[in-house]
Write a protein that holds these residues in place. Structure first.
Motif, PDB file in Angstrom:
ATOM      1  N   LYS A 233       0.799  -1.226   0.000  1.00  0.00           N
ATOM      2  CA  LYS A 233       0.000   0.000   0.000  1.00  0.00           C
ATOM      3  C   LYS A 233       0.831   1.273   0.000  1.00  0.00           C
ATOM      4  N   TYR A 234       2.069   1.191   0.463  1.00  0.00           N
ATOM      5  CA  TYR A 234       2.865   2.401   0.637  1.00  0.00           C
ATOM      6  C   TYR A 234       4.282   2.191   0.147  1.00  0.00           C
ATOM      7  N   LYS A 235       4.913   3.311  -0.147  1.00  0.00           N
ATOM      8  CA  LYS A 235       6.317   3.284  -0.550  1.00  0.00           C
ATOM      9  C   LYS A 235       7.049   4.396   0.178  1.00  0.00           C
ATOM     10  N   VAL A 236       8.360   4.328   0.165  1.00  0.00           N
ATOM     11  CA  VAL A 236       9.181   5.351   0.818  1.00  0.00           C
ATOM     12  C   VAL A 236       8.839   6.720   0.220  1.00  0.00           C
ATOM     13  N   GLY A 237       8.638   7.685   1.091  1.00  0.00           N
ATOM     14  CA  GLY A 237       8.312   9.038   0.662  1.00  0.00           C
ATOM     15  C   GLY A 237       6.844   9.379   0.742  1.00  0.00           C
ATOM     16  N   ASP A 238       5.977   8.379   0.934  1.00  0.00           N
ATOM     17  CA  ASP A 238       4.538   8.645   1.037  1.00  0.00           C
ATOM     18  C   ASP A 238       4.208   9.405   2.319  1.00  0.00           C
ATOM     19  N   ARG A 239       3.244  10.304   2.200  1.00  0.00           N
ATOM     20  CA  ARG A 239       2.734  11.059   3.354  1.00  0.00           C
ATOM     21  C   ARG A 239       1.616  10.244   3.999  1.00  0.00           C
ATOM     22  N   VAL A 240       1.781   9.924   5.270  1.00  0.00           N
ATOM     23  CA  VAL A 240       0.852   8.997   5.915  1.00  0.00           C
ATOM     24  C   VAL A 240       0.499   9.466   7.313  1.00  0.00           C
ATOM     25  N   GLY A 241      -0.530   8.819   7.867  1.00  0.00           N
ATOM     26  CA  GLY A 241      -0.948   9.115   9.223  1.00  0.00           C
ATOM     27  C   GLY A 241      -1.269   7.856  10.001  1.00  0.00           C
ATOM     28  N   VAL A 242      -1.231   7.976  11.308  1.00  0.00           N
ATOM     29  CA  VAL A 242      -1.627   6.910  12.226  1.00  0.00           C
ATOM     30  C   VAL A 242      -2.521   7.539  13.277  1.00  0.00           C
ATOM     31  N   GLY A 243      -3.660   6.900  13.530  1.00  0.00           N
ATOM     32  CA  GLY A 243      -4.606   7.424  14.493  1.00  0.00           C
ATOM     33  C   GLY A 243      -4.591   6.659  15.800  1.00  0.00           C
ATOM     34  N   CYS A 244      -5.774   6.320  16.290  1.00  0.00           N
ATOM     35  CA  CYS A 244      -5.917   5.809  17.650  1.00  0.00           C
ATOM     36  C   CYS A 244      -5.617   4.326  17.809  1.00  0.00           C
TER      37      CYS A 244
ATOM     38  N   ILE B 270      -2.291  10.513   3.740  1.00  0.00           N
ATOM     39  CA  ILE B 270      -2.679  11.917   3.868  1.00  0.00           C
ATOM     40  C   ILE B 270      -2.625  12.559   2.485  1.00  0.00           C
ATOM     41  N   PRO B 271      -3.760  13.004   1.961  1.00  0.00           N
ATOM     42  CA  PRO B 271      -3.790  13.577   0.603  1.00  0.00           C
ATOM     43  C   PRO B 271      -2.887  14.794   0.485  1.00  0.00           C
ATOM     44  N   ASP B 272      -2.411  15.041  -0.718  1.00  0.00           N
ATOM     45  CA  ASP B 272      -1.509  16.166  -0.956  1.00  0.00           C
ATOM     46  C   ASP B 272      -2.154  17.503  -0.632  1.00  0.00           C
ATOM     47  N   GLY B 273      -3.481  17.563  -0.660  1.00  0.00           N
ATOM     48  CA  GLY B 273      -4.162  18.820  -0.387  1.00  0.00           C
ATOM     49  C   GLY B 273      -4.153  19.239   1.066  1.00  0.00           C
ATOM     50  N   LEU B 274      -3.644  18.401   1.951  1.00  0.00           N
ATOM     51  CA  LEU B 274      -3.605  18.706   3.381  1.00  0.00           C
ATOM     52  C   LEU B 274      -2.161  18.839   3.851  1.00  0.00           C
ATOM     53  N   SER B 275      -1.840  19.946   4.504  1.00  0.00           N
ATOM     54  CA  SER B 275      -0.533  20.077   5.131  1.00  0.00           C
ATOM     55  C   SER B 275      -0.457  19.112   6.311  1.00  0.00           C
ATOM     56  N   LEU B 276       0.709  18.547   6.539  1.00  0.00           N
ATOM     57  CA  LEU B 276       0.835  17.531   7.577  1.00  0.00           C
ATOM     58  C   LEU B 276       0.529  18.072   8.966  1.00  0.00           C
ATOM     59  N   ASP B 277       0.856  19.340   9.229  1.00  0.00           N
ATOM     60  CA  ASP B 277       0.630  19.866  10.577  1.00  0.00           C
ATOM     61  C   ASP B 277      -0.856  19.992  10.888  1.00  0.00           C
TER      62      ASP B 277
ATOM     63  N   ALA C 209      -9.638  16.908   2.621  1.00  0.00           N
ATOM     64  CA  ALA C 209      -8.769  17.442   1.577  1.00  0.00           C
ATOM     65  C   ALA C 209      -9.595  18.049   0.441  1.00  0.00           C
ATOM     66  N   GLU C 210     -10.671  17.383   0.075  1.00  0.00           N
ATOM     67  CA  GLU C 210     -11.533  17.879  -1.009  1.00  0.00           C
ATOM     68  C   GLU C 210     -12.112  19.245  -0.672  1.00  0.00           C
ATOM     69  N   HIS C 211     -12.422  19.453   0.609  1.00  0.00           N
ATOM     70  CA  HIS C 211     -13.070  20.699   1.015  1.00  0.00           C
ATOM     71  C   HIS C 211     -12.125  21.675   1.722  1.00  0.00           C
ATOM     72  N   GLY C 212     -10.852  21.357   1.733  1.00  0.00           N
ATOM     73  CA  GLY C 212      -9.874  22.265   2.321  1.00  0.00           C
ATOM     74  C   GLY C 212     -10.002  22.433   3.821  1.00  0.00           C
TER      75      GLY C 212
END
Length: 347
Positions: free
Chosen positions: A78-89, A145-152, A308-311
């Motif tokens: 599902k993922y490769k090096v360099g992908d922007r990702v998240g982990v939740g609860c 994490i879609p490109d439209g969202l800043s990681l912070d 991300a779609e709605h900013g």
């Protein structure tokens, strides 16, 4: 095994301090994530202070994790090096029970979900969270994490975002529905944004009018102070749905009176104390008092894509890791607008 720096509570109610922890070697289906930002959730405060019962120490909190993949196991697809990702609860579950197969991993009935921190994993090891430099997680419990969202601003969505999105979706927030968000804090401010974009008529119910300008700016149509008894008279029978983010015991009879027939009061806040309730508040009007616990992995990804779609991102105050203890104190005083986020480069 990899040694990484982290901030941990050495004992219940003790200040967090910089330390080191061990992360497991990357397994076949694991991804190693360089953590860039971690949201500070009120759950972190409650757990570190054993407000919800006995906990494991030292404790590394943090379950709103945003970062970049730096290594993948041989079987990862599902993922490769360099992908922007998240982990939740959660970082694991049984994967076999009816709930897990239905995408409700947070409701796993076979041993329960494995929380991102303060839990014993299925490998027998204590889990450590996002107040650290890196984390290793099975790819099935990682989201993109879609490109439209800043990681912070995306980091708090991994808990606060899905915690609000799930009940709003389940109880049909949308055009023609009147929705109240109870509490304008780390959860509530994201709930206002999401409910507004879903098309609902949104009201904020807050203890005072101190944040009224913010509430209207974030998308609320109306804003009322619950400290004013006239609010409960004026709004009686008004709402299809109330989502309570409050972590203190409430007069539930009073809030149930604000619902239409039938309506639902859904709790995502978790008071440490027990609550009292007159059941006639539910019976007359066929009303529902419910709870909602986060969402599964697929729904979390759906929420991120929606945001991300709605900013939509969280309103954040970026802090250095050395400011975590101050942030805990300020959170308890409701002195944050609206989510602290740790810059993990400072750990």
């Amino acid at each position: 095994m990899t040694t990484v720096a982290a901030y941990a509570a050495p004992a219940a109610k003790a200040p967090l301090e910089r330390t080191t922890i061990e992360r497991r070697a990357v397994r076949e289906h694991d991804v190693l994530i360089d953590i860039k930002f971690t949201g500070v959730c009120h759950t972190d405060v409650s757990q570190a202070r054993e407000g919800w019962g006995k906990a494991f120490f030292p404790m590394v909190p943090g379950h709103e994790i945003a970062g970049v993949v730096s290594e993948v196991g041989s079987g990862v697809t599902k993922y490769k090096v360099g992908d922007r990702v998240g982990v939740g609860c959660l970082v694991d579950s049984c994967r076999e029970c009816d709930n897990c197969e239905a995408g409700l991993e947070q409701m796993c009935t076979n041993g329960g979900m494995t929380s991102t921190y303060n839990a014993i994993g299925r490998d027998g090891e204590v889990t450590y969270g996002g107040y650290s430099q890196k984390i290793v997680v099975d790819e099935n419990y990682v989201v993109r994490i879609p490109d439209g969202l800043s990681l912070d601003v995306a980091a708090p969505l991994l808990c606060a975002g899905i915690t609000m999105y799930s009940p709003l979706k389940q109880w049909g927030a949308g055009p023609g529905k009147k929705v109240a968000i109870l509490g304008l804090g780390g959860l509530g401010h994201i709930g206002v944004k999401i409910a507004h974009v879903m098309g609902a008529e949104v009201t904020v119910l807050s203890q005072s009018l101190r944040k009224k300008d913010d509430g209207l700016r974030l998308g609320a149509d109306h804003y009322y102070a619950t400290s004013d008894p006239a609010t409960f008279q004026e709004l009686a029978g008004s709402f299809d749905l109330i989502v309570s983010t409050v972590s203190a015991p409430l007069n539930f009879d009073a809030y149930l009176s604000l619902l239409k027939m039938p309506g639902a009061l859904v709790n995502v806040g978790v008071p440490e104390e027990s609550i009292a309730l007159n059941l006639f508040s539910l019976i007359y009007g066929n009303k529902t008092l419910a709870g909602s616990a986060m969402g599964g992995i697929a729904e979390t990804q759906e929420m991120l894509d929606f945001c991300a779609e709605h900013g939509l991102g969280a309103e954040i105050e970026l802090i250095a890791a050395s400011e975590i203890n101050e942030a805990f104190t300020r959170m308890e005083a409701s002195d944050v607008r609206y989510r602290f986020v740790i810059d993990n480069a400072t750990i």
